[in-house]
Motif scaffolding. Structure first.
Motif, PDB file in Angstrom:
ATOM      1  N   THR A 145       6.154  28.447  31.375  1.00  0.00           N
ATOM      2  CA  THR A 145       5.136  28.762  32.382  1.00  0.00           C
ATOM      3  C   THR A 145       4.484  30.125  32.160  1.00  0.00           C
ATOM      4  OG1 THR A 145       6.860  29.643  33.838  1.00  0.00           O
ATOM      5  CG2 THR A 145       6.236  27.327  34.137  1.00  0.00           C
ATOM      6  N   GLU A 146       4.829  30.794  31.092  1.00  0.00           N
ATOM      7  CA  GLU A 146       4.257  32.111  30.817  1.00  0.00           C
ATOM      8  C   GLU A 146       2.841  31.963  30.262  1.00  0.00           C
ATOM      9  OE1 GLU A 146       5.184  35.981  28.087  1.00  0.00           O
ATOM     10  OE2 GLU A 146       6.895  34.835  28.829  1.00  0.00           O
ATOM     11  N   ASP A 147       1.867  32.442  31.031  1.00  0.00           N
ATOM     12  CA  ASP A 147       0.459  32.274  30.672  1.00  0.00           C
ATOM     13  C   ASP A 147       0.103  32.833  29.300  1.00  0.00           C
ATOM     14  OD1 ASP A 147      -0.120  30.927  33.007  1.00  0.00           O
ATOM     15  OD2 ASP A 147      -0.769  32.735  34.073  1.00  0.00           O
ATOM     16  N   ILE A 171       1.274  30.404  26.661  1.00  0.00           N
ATOM     17  CA  ILE A 171       0.452  29.188  26.701  1.00  0.00           C
ATOM     18  C   ILE A 171      -0.905  29.445  26.054  1.00  0.00           C
ATOM     19  CG2 ILE A 171      -0.732  27.549  28.225  1.00  0.00           C
ATOM     20  CD1 ILE A 171       1.681  27.862  30.152  1.00  0.00           C
ATOM     21  N   SER A 172      -1.506  30.597  26.327  1.00  0.00           N
ATOM     22  CA  SER A 172      -2.808  30.897  25.726  1.00  0.00           C
ATOM     23  C   SER A 172      -2.684  31.104  24.217  1.00  0.00           C
ATOM     24  CB  SER A 172      -3.476  32.092  26.404  1.00  0.00           C
ATOM     25  OG  SER A 172      -2.746  33.268  26.177  1.00  0.00           O
ATOM     26  N   GLN A 173      -1.581  31.682  23.750  1.00  0.00           N
ATOM     27  CA  GLN A 173      -1.377  31.840  22.312  1.00  0.00           C
ATOM     28  C   GLN A 173      -1.198  30.475  21.649  1.00  0.00           C
ATOM     29  OE1 GLN A 173       1.894  34.711  22.393  1.00  0.00           O
ATOM     30  NE2 GLN A 173       0.571  36.124  21.283  1.00  0.00           N
ATOM     31  N   MET A 174      -0.470  29.580  22.311  1.00  0.00           N
ATOM     32  CA  MET A 174      -0.293  28.228  21.771  1.00  0.00           C
ATOM     33  C   MET A 174      -1.632  27.507  21.693  1.00  0.00           C
ATOM     34  SD  MET A 174       3.182  26.763  23.487  1.00  0.00           S
ATOM     35  CE  MET A 174       3.718  27.885  24.757  1.00  0.00           C
ATOM     36  N   ALA A 175      -2.457  27.675  22.723  1.00  0.00           N
ATOM     37  CA  ALA A 175      -3.778  27.040  22.724  1.00  0.00           C
ATOM     38  C   ALA A 175      -4.651  27.602  21.603  1.00  0.00           C
ATOM     39  CB  ALA A 175      -4.449  27.224  24.083  1.00  0.00           C
ATOM     40  N   ALA A 176      -4.615  28.913  21.413  1.00  0.00           N
ATOM     41  CA  ALA A 176      -5.395  29.535  20.335  1.00  0.00           C
ATOM     42  C   ALA A 176      -4.902  29.046  18.974  1.00  0.00           C
ATOM     43  CB  ALA A 176      -5.286  31.058  20.424  1.00  0.00           C
ATOM     44  N   GLU A 206      -9.244  34.156   6.961  1.00  0.00           N
ATOM     45  CA  GLU A 206      -7.980  34.656   7.484  1.00  0.00           C
ATOM     46  C   GLU A 206      -7.807  34.296   8.954  1.00  0.00           C
ATOM     47  OE1 GLU A 206      -7.384  38.796   6.768  1.00  0.00           O
ATOM     48  OE2 GLU A 206      -8.045  38.628   4.701  1.00  0.00           O
ATOM     49  N   LEU A 207      -6.559  34.263   9.354  1.00  0.00           N
ATOM     50  CA  LEU A 207      -6.242  34.070  10.761  1.00  0.00           C
ATOM     51  C   LEU A 207      -6.044  35.430  11.407  1.00  0.00           C
ATOM     52  CD1 LEU A 207      -3.621  31.196  10.438  1.00  0.00           C
ATOM     53  CD2 LEU A 207      -6.038  30.995  10.968  1.00  0.00           C
ATOM     54  N   PRO A 208      -6.342  35.556  12.687  1.00  0.00           N
ATOM     55  CA  PRO A 208      -6.146  36.844  13.365  1.00  0.00           C
ATOM     56  C   PRO A 208      -4.668  37.250  13.333  1.00  0.00           C
ATOM     57  CG  PRO A 208      -7.281  35.270  14.791  1.00  0.00           C
ATOM     58  CD  PRO A 208      -6.875  34.535  13.578  1.00  0.00           C
ATOM     59  N   PRO A 209      -4.403  38.541  13.342  1.00  0.00           N
ATOM     60  CA  PRO A 209      -3.014  39.017  13.329  1.00  0.00           C
ATOM     61  C   PRO A 209      -2.167  38.445  14.471  1.00  0.00           C
ATOM     62  CG  PRO A 209      -4.504  40.835  12.919  1.00  0.00           C
ATOM     63  CD  PRO A 209      -5.360  39.652  13.270  1.00  0.00           C
ATOM     64  N   SER A 210      -2.760  38.251  15.640  1.00  0.00           N
ATOM     65  CA  SER A 210      -1.986  37.713  16.765  1.00  0.00           C
ATOM     66  C   SER A 210      -1.484  36.298  16.471  1.00  0.00           C
ATOM     67  CB  SER A 210      -2.817  37.724  18.047  1.00  0.00           C
ATOM     68  OG  SER A 210      -3.976  36.906  17.888  1.00  0.00           O
ATOM     69  N   ILE A 211      -2.309  35.498  15.804  1.00  0.00           N
ATOM     70  CA  ILE A 211      -1.906  34.133  15.444  1.00  0.00           C
ATOM     71  C   ILE A 211      -0.853  34.183  14.338  1.00  0.00           C
ATOM     72  CG2 ILE A 211      -2.689  31.946  14.450  1.00  0.00           C
ATOM     73  CD1 ILE A 211      -3.574  32.377  17.350  1.00  0.00           C
ATOM     74  N   ARG A 212      -1.060  35.057  13.354  1.00  0.00           N
ATOM     75  CA  ARG A 212      -0.069  35.206  12.281  1.00  0.00           C
ATOM     76  C   ARG A 212       1.285  35.641  12.851  1.00  0.00           C
ATOM     77  NH1 ARG A 212      -1.432  35.512   7.089  1.00  0.00           N
ATOM     78  NH2 ARG A 212      -3.601  35.227   6.547  1.00  0.00           N
ATOM     79  N   ASN A 213       1.258  36.587  13.776  1.00  0.00           N
ATOM     80  CA  ASN A 213       2.501  37.064  14.385  1.00  0.00           C
ATOM     81  C   ASN A 213       3.189  35.971  15.187  1.00  0.00           C
ATOM     82  OD1 ASN A 213       2.145  39.614  13.291  1.00  0.00           O
ATOM     83  ND2 ASN A 213       1.174  40.429  15.128  1.00  0.00           N
ATOM     84  N   PHE A 214       2.403  35.192  15.922  1.00  0.00           N
ATOM     85  CA  PHE A 214       2.969  34.096  16.705  1.00  0.00           C
ATOM     86  C   PHE A 214       3.650  33.091  15.772  1.00  0.00           C
ATOM     87  CE2 PHE A 214       2.950  30.043  18.900  1.00  0.00           C
ATOM     88  CZ  PHE A 214       3.407  30.392  20.164  1.00  0.00           C
ATOM     89  N   ILE A 215       2.968  32.731  14.698  1.00  0.00           N
ATOM     90  CA  ILE A 215       3.543  31.790  13.733  1.00  0.00           C
ATOM     91  C   ILE A 215       4.825  32.375  13.128  1.00  0.00           C
ATOM     92  CG2 ILE A 215       3.200  30.691  11.479  1.00  0.00           C
ATOM     93  CD1 ILE A 215       0.198  30.433  12.267  1.00  0.00           C
ATOM     94  N   SER A 216       4.760  33.612  12.731  1.00  0.00           N
ATOM     95  CA  SER A 216       5.913  34.265  12.119  1.00  0.00           C
ATOM     96  C   SER A 216       7.112  34.279  13.065  1.00  0.00           C
ATOM     97  CB  SER A 216       5.535  35.689  11.725  1.00  0.00           C
ATOM     98  OG  SER A 216       6.642  36.373  11.222  1.00  0.00           O
TER      99      SER A 216
END
Length: 131
Positions: free
Chosen positions: A81-83, A86-91, A5-15
């Motif tokens: 420029t929002e850190d 950017i960190s969510q995109m990198a993850a 599974e992917l972490p909820p934060s990644i799932r939420n970002f994708i959603s």
């Protein structure tokens, strides 16, 4: 959470932000070099889609706050420029490199769930208490 599974934060970002693999590829291209400016043509050359489709996704990513549109037409887009974004995109990029099928499943499973929810709204419900 299982390893699959992917972490909820990644799932939420994708959603919230990602509707297709093409859009994901564009987003990850920008997240690899957050300070770089990209033209539609440069993005097209990197992901080999169509210029019209690339421009449409770029404009949507701007509307969603993930990219910024610059005034210079030669290099018209760059990463926000929002850190935290950017960190969510990198993850997301890390998970996509290690578990691409899982990421793609999350992108497209949302459409199946939405279609099923829509279909469920039209199910005929019986009012017979004996059934």
């Amino acid at each position: 959470m299982s390893e699959q599974e992917l972490p909820p934060s990644i799932r939420n970002f994708i959603s919230r932000y990602v509707r297709s693999v093409e859009q994901l590829e564009i987003l990850l291209l920008f997240s690899q070099e957050p300070d770089a400016a990209w033209s539609v043509q440069k993005v097209y050359d990197a992901i080999l889609s169509t210029p019209q489709s690339v421009e449409r996704w770029l404009d949507e990513l701007v509307r969603n706050g993930l990219l910024e549109k610059l005034s210079d037409p030669a290099a018209s887009y760059r990463c926000c420029t929002e850190d935290s974004l950017i960190s969510q995109m990198a993850a997301l990029g890390e998970f996509y490199r290690s578990k691409p099928v899982r990421v793609i499943e999350v992108i497209y499973r949302r459409d199946v769930n939405a279609a099923q929810s829509f279909a469920d709204a039209f199910k005929i419900k019986t009012t017979d208490q004996t059934s």
